[in-house]
Design an enzyme around this catalytic site. Structure first.
Site, PDB file in Angstrom:
ATOM      1  N   GLU A  28       0.804  -1.221   0.000  1.00  0.00           N
ATOM      2  CA  GLU A  28       0.000   0.000   0.000  1.00  0.00           C
ATOM      3  C   GLU A  28       0.841   1.278   0.000  1.00  0.00           C
ATOM      4  O   GLU A  28       0.713   2.134   0.888  1.00  0.00           O
ATOM      5  CB  GLU A  28      -0.953   0.008   1.197  1.00  0.00           C
ATOM      6  CG  GLU A  28      -1.932  -1.150   1.201  1.00  0.00           C
ATOM      7  CD  GLU A  28      -2.984  -1.068   2.295  1.00  0.00           C
ATOM      8  OE1 GLU A  28      -3.945  -1.847   2.240  1.00  0.00           O
ATOM      9  OE2 GLU A  28      -2.845  -0.220   3.212  1.00  0.00           O
ATOM     10  N   GLU A  72      -5.221  -8.676   0.658  1.00  0.00           N
ATOM     11  CA  GLU A  72      -5.919  -8.311   1.896  1.00  0.00           C
ATOM     12  C   GLU A  72      -7.385  -8.080   1.587  1.00  0.00           C
ATOM     13  O   GLU A  72      -7.737  -7.507   0.554  1.00  0.00           O
ATOM     14  CB  GLU A  72      -5.364  -7.028   2.534  1.00  0.00           C
ATOM     15  CG  GLU A  72      -4.029  -7.152   3.214  1.00  0.00           C
ATOM     16  CD  GLU A  72      -3.571  -5.831   3.834  1.00  0.00           C
ATOM     17  OE1 GLU A  72      -4.447  -5.031   4.248  1.00  0.00           O
ATOM     18  OE2 GLU A  72      -2.357  -5.603   3.884  1.00  0.00           O
TER      19      GLU A  72
END
Length: 465
Positions: free
Chosen positions: A168, A369
């Site tokens: 991320e 995720e």
């Protein structure tokens, strides 16, 4: 179990965590920006809980991995902390305890038949590199990261076949340089754009080191994990569509296109150049990014982003922000996770999968995720001490149904990882919201499998549900 949604026999069923969120700070050589932030401003963290102990993975890794194996996970992603492994950032000299620890963890995963997936950066920049050079705004830090990556490949590449450069990276841009939810909490749009570029460059340089390593020669592969928030326009009006297009280019394509195609989105570059906030780059750097694309993608999906044209004129006095070109649209009647303030929209996982198929060369990818954070989860613990998290089972099932549909339609997805195996420390939110398949008692450090963990065990055993 009657299986209506069957997945491939070699599908990755797993979970993801990170070093700074699970290990604790035991015997670390250096402090990360989050260690420093907690040391200087503990009240900024929910209930004053910092990363000092986390879920105690540093001490409990053998028992923790055994619990993951008990659920049936065949793959787990975690990260190597730069601040734990490296003693001298400039030379790449390693810390003996850090080397010992990560060797032991990797060996334990392998011994228990779980595929280790190792990430090199999970928001945990060494604070020294921020204080000394300005962190990710510095291209010298980019070079030091490539050296750190090289050491990791040398040390662990004989056993670890799956690597990730960043988790991320857009959160680093937004949290640290735009919206003040990560230290150093700056609001500087031009610097944010330079950091965005530098993170792409750092990923490419790490990939270049990987390609030269014996790890690559042994059949290893390297990717990046990106949090995608698909941008949906409020309406089909051209102004709303254009607003969503810029939000998509900035939030998602700014890392997707360089990682997969080796170049930055032209429309994004044109807008940033016109706005006077385009990053500084060299021809050599652009060529390096072009030549060092990823082998696979990890995609974190939690929520969509809904955009509309600006109805309130943008105030240039606040400096440049991406919101100059859109406003967030809050869709009436949408489902929400009230604990995070995030919209629940499972169909987006299908939209992402089809986008990968049609616009990203159908590159191998996986859900790295997905999950549902719930506050006060202890209230769902029954008389036997067992957390009955049916809401999490329903959440996972809905998302997997849409993922299964996309795979049936040809999207090249090879796995699904939940966030997270064991309830973990989560930055300034600490343990406010719980995500794990395994519950953590913060007082006793006792860990117990939740109902969702037992359900996941059955899914894995049956290759579907």
């Amino acid at each position: 179990m009657s299986v209506t949604h069957e997945f491939p026999k070699d599908f990755w069923w797993g979970a993801a965590t990170s070093g700074p969120q699970s290990e604790g700070r035991f015997h670390k050589a250096h402090r990360s920006v989050f260690d420093y932030w907690f040391d200087t401003e503990p009240a900024a963290f929910f209930d004053g809980i910092g990363p000092n102990v986390a879920s105690n993975f540093y001490n409990d890794y053998r028992a923790d991995i055994a619990l993951m194996k008990q659920i049936g996970l065949n793959s787990v992603r975690t990260s190597i902390q730069w601040t734990r492994l490296i003693k001298d950032f400039e030379t790449g000299e390693t810390d003996p305890d850090g080397v010992r620890f990560y060797n032991n963890v990797i060996d334990e995963f392998v011994r228990q038949g779980i595929r280790p997936v190792l990430n090199l950066h999970h928001f945990d920049l060494p604070v020294e590199l921020y204080e000394k050079y300005g962190g990710w705004a510095s291209k010298h830090v980019v070079d030091l990261f490539a050296l750190f990556a090289k050491r990791c490949f040398e040390l662990f590449g004989d056993r670890v076949k799956d690597w990730v450069t960043f988790n991320e990276p857009m959160v680093v841009v937004e949290g640290e340089y735009l919206y003040e939810f990560h230290y150093p909490k700056l609001v500087d749009g031009k610097q944010a754009c330079q950091v965005l570029y530098n993170l792409n460059l750092a990923s490419a340089k790490a990939i270049a080191e990987f390609r030269k390593s014996t790890c690559a020669q042994l059949g290893g592969r390297i990717g990046i994990v990106l949090n995608l928030t698909p941008a949906y326009p409020r309406s089909d009006q051209p102004e709303d569509v254009a607003a969503a297009k810029f939000a998509e280019d900035y939030k998602n394509n700014s890392f997707l296109d360089p990682a997969v195609h080796g170049y930055f989105t032209k429309d994004l570059v044109d807008v940033l150049k016109t706005d006077g906030v385009l990053w500084e780059s060299t021809t050599e750097e652009i060529e390096l990014i072009a030549k060092n694309t990823v082998d696979f993608l990890g995609i974190n999906y939690y929520q969509p982003f809904r955009a509309q044209r600006r109805e309130i004129p943008y105030d240039d006095a606040q400096g440049w922000l991406p919101e100059k070109h859109f406003q967030q649209y809050h869709m009436p009647g949408c489902r929400m996770n009230p604990y995070r303030g995030w919209e629940i929209y499972p169909k987006a996982i299908y939209d992402i999968a089809i986008h990968v198929r049609d616009h990203l060369s159908n590159i191998p990818w996986y859900i790295s995720e997905n999950g549902m954070g719930v506050e006060g989860e202890e209230r769902f613990r029954n008389a036997d001490g067992f957390i009955e998290d049916d809401y999490r089972i329903d959440f996972i099932k809905e998302h997997l149904q849409w993922l299964h549909k996309a795979m049936q339609e040809g999207s090249n997805c090879f796995g699904y990882h939940l966030w997270t195996p064991i309830d973990c420390w989560s930055w300034s939110n600490a343990y406010k919201n719980r995500y794990g398949l395994i519950a953590l008692d913060l007082v006793t450090q006792e860990k117990t499998i939740k109902k969702s963990g037992l359900w996941m065990h059955d899914v894995i055993q049956n290759h579907g549900f």
